[in-house]
Scaffold this motif. Structure first.
Motif, short mmCIF file in Angstrom:
data_model
loop_
_atom_site.label_atom_id
_atom_site.label_comp_id
_atom_site.label_asym_id
_atom_site.label_seq_id
_atom_site.Cartn_x
_atom_site.Cartn_y
_atom_site.Cartn_z
N ILE A 84 0.75 -1.13 0.13
CA ILE A 84 -0.09 0.08 0.12
C ILE A 84 0.76 1.21 -0.11
O ILE A 84 1.91 1.32 0.65
N GLU A 85 0.65 2.29 -0.76
CA GLU A 85 1.10 3.40 -0.96
C GLU A 85 2.55 3.20 -1.69
O GLU A 85 3.57 4.29 -1.39
N SER A 86 2.93 2.14 -2.16
CA SER A 86 4.10 2.21 -2.98
C SER A 86 3.93 2.15 -4.31
O SER A 86 3.02 1.64 -4.77
N CYS A 87 4.89 2.48 -5.31
CA CYS A 87 4.83 2.63 -6.58
C CYS A 87 4.76 1.28 -7.10
O CYS A 87 5.79 0.56 -6.99
N VAL A 88 3.84 0.88 -8.13
CA VAL A 88 3.94 -0.52 -8.59
C VAL A 88 4.19 -0.32 -10.06
O VAL A 88 3.08 0.14 -10.84
N ALA A 100 -9.90 -1.23 -14.40
CA ALA A 100 -11.20 -1.34 -13.53
C ALA A 100 -10.73 -1.34 -11.89
O ALA A 100 -9.89 -2.33 -11.75
N ASN A 101 -11.11 -0.53 -11.24
CA ASN A 101 -10.41 -0.56 -9.76
C ASN A 101 -11.74 -1.12 -8.78
O ASN A 101 -12.50 -0.35 -8.59
N ARG A 102 -11.51 -2.31 -8.66
CA ARG A 102 -12.57 -3.05 -7.57
C ARG A 102 -11.79 -3.40 -6.32
O ARG A 102 -12.17 -4.24 -5.60
N THR A 103 -10.76 -2.46 -6.13
CA THR A 103 -10.03 -2.82 -4.86
C THR A 103 -10.65 -2.56 -3.36
O THR A 103 -10.28 -2.91 -2.34
N GLY A 104 -11.42 -1.51 -3.57
CA GLY A 104 -12.07 -0.97 -2.16
C GLY A 104 -11.31 0.11 -1.76
O GLY A 104 -11.53 0.83 -0.84
N ARG A 105 -10.15 0.53 -2.46
CA ARG A 105 -9.19 1.53 -1.88
C ARG A 105 -9.02 2.51 -3.47
O ARG A 105 -9.21 1.89 -4.38
N PRO A 106 -8.65 3.83 -2.99
CA PRO A 106 -8.42 4.61 -4.11
C PRO A 106 -6.98 4.17 -4.96
O PRO A 106 -6.09 3.80 -4.14
N VAL A 107 -6.90 4.38 -6.22
CA VAL A 107 -5.90 4.03 -6.82
C VAL A 107 -5.52 5.12 -7.63
O VAL A 107 -6.37 5.53 -8.46
N THR A 108 -4.17 5.46 -7.75
CA THR A 108 -3.57 6.29 -8.55
C THR A 108 -2.90 5.77 -9.75
O THR A 108 -1.99 4.94 -9.61
N ALA A 109 -3.33 6.15 -11.19
CA ALA A 109 -2.63 5.54 -12.31
C ALA A 109 -1.66 6.47 -12.79
O ALA A 109 -2.08 7.91 -12.97
N TYR A 110 -0.65 6.17 -13.09
CA TYR A 110 0.52 7.31 -13.51
C TYR A 110 0.97 6.88 -15.12
O TYR A 110 1.11 5.87 -15.34
N TRP A 130 -14.86 1.76 -13.29
CA TRP A 130 -14.49 1.11 -14.83
C TRP A 130 -14.10 2.45 -15.56
O TRP A 130 -15.03 3.14 -16.06
N VAL A 131 -12.98 2.15 -16.44
CA VAL A 131 -12.62 3.26 -17.11
C VAL A 131 -12.18 2.70 -18.53
O VAL A 131 -11.12 1.97 -18.72
N PRO A 132 -13.02 2.85 -19.59
CA PRO A 132 -12.93 2.27 -20.81
C PRO A 132 -11.62 2.71 -21.63
O PRO A 132 -11.13 1.86 -22.52
N GLN A 133 -11.27 3.76 -21.32
CA GLN A 133 -10.13 4.32 -21.88
C GLN A 133 -9.47 5.46 -21.11
O GLN A 133 -10.21 6.61 -20.96
N THR A 134 -8.32 5.11 -20.72
CA THR A 134 -7.70 6.22 -19.90
C THR A 134 -7.08 7.24 -20.88
O THR A 134 -7.07 7.22 -22.14
N PRO A 135 -6.79 8.22 -20.17
CA PRO A 135 -6.39 9.56 -20.91
C PRO A 135 -4.99 9.69 -21.57
O PRO A 135 -4.70 10.20 -22.08
N TYR A 136 -4.35 8.42 -21.01
CA TYR A 136 -2.92 8.41 -21.39
C TYR A 136 -2.56 6.80 -21.13
O TYR A 136 -3.33 5.98 -20.50
N ARG A 137 -1.31 6.47 -21.54
CA ARG A 137 -0.87 4.91 -21.30
C ARG A 137 -0.55 5.04 -19.79
O ARG A 137 0.41 5.62 -19.46
N VAL A 138 -0.95 4.17 -19.12
CA VAL A 138 -0.82 3.86 -17.66
C VAL A 138 0.52 2.85 -17.80
O VAL A 138 0.44 1.72 -18.21
N ARG A 139 1.54 3.41 -16.82
CA ARG A 139 2.64 2.66 -16.70
C ARG A 139 2.98 2.22 -15.26
O ARG A 139 4.01 1.44 -15.21
N ALA A 140 2.37 2.72 -14.21
CA ALA A 140 2.68 2.51 -12.97
C ALA A 140 1.32 2.87 -12.17
O ALA A 140 0.55 3.74 -12.67
N PHE A 141 1.13 2.37 -11.03
CA PHE A 141 0.01 2.80 -10.17
C PHE A 141 0.52 2.71 -8.73
O PHE A 141 1.15 2.09 -8.28
#
Length: 146
Positions: A84-88, A100-110, A130-141
């Motif tokens: 939790i709270e570490s860059c993945v 799709a974020n179904r973790t029950g916690r906020p997720v930041t996509a970078y 559920w986000v069918p198209q992110t505004p940029y390519r996600v490379r970490a979260f």
């Protein structure tokens, strides 16, 4: 050429609002009595894009798809395998364009593979986003505490 059709009620309202001596505005359309009673031609149905079909993502998971619309290769991450709270970072050379974020916690996509805030990033609520198209390519979260 633009054609304006007024209903009987709309025409009556215009007559009530305009003084008797006032000339009709230049843009007003003159409607023949037959046009008031003739049924209007049905409008052509607007082309509507079907909403994207949601991808498969179970409760407690963060799911990332390589292509928009929940298509392409899917990566699944569970809270048990995430600090939790570490860059993945996602595996080198990969990225995601739907999530799709179904973790029950906020997720930041970078956009940045290092979770750098100099690039684009967005935080998604964990209650079932559920986000069918992110505004940029996600490379970490990052997954956050509630």
């Amino acid at each position: 050429m633009r054609t304006t059709v007024l209903t009987t009620a709309a025409l009556a309202a215009l007559c009530l609002l305009a003084p008797a001596s006032a000339a009709p505005p230049a843009a007003a359309a003159v409607v023949a009595p037959a046009a008031l009673t003739a049924p209007a031609a049905p409008a052509a149905p607007a082309a509507q894009a079907a909403p994207p079909r949601l991808g498969s993502c179970a409760a407690g998971e963060l799911c990332l798809w390589a292509k928009p619309g929940f298509t392409g290769a899917r990566q699944v991450h569970e809270l048990s395998g995430i600090d939790i709270e570490s860059c993945v970072p996602l595996p080198a050379g990969t990225g995601a364009q739907a999530l799709a974020n179904r973790t029950g916690r906020p997720v930041t996509a970078y956009q940045s593979a290092e979770c750098a805030e100099t690039g684009e990033f967005e935080t998604y609520p964990g209650g079932g986003t559920w986000v069918p198209q992110t505004p940029y390519r996600v490379r970490a979260f990052k997954v956050w505490e509630n």
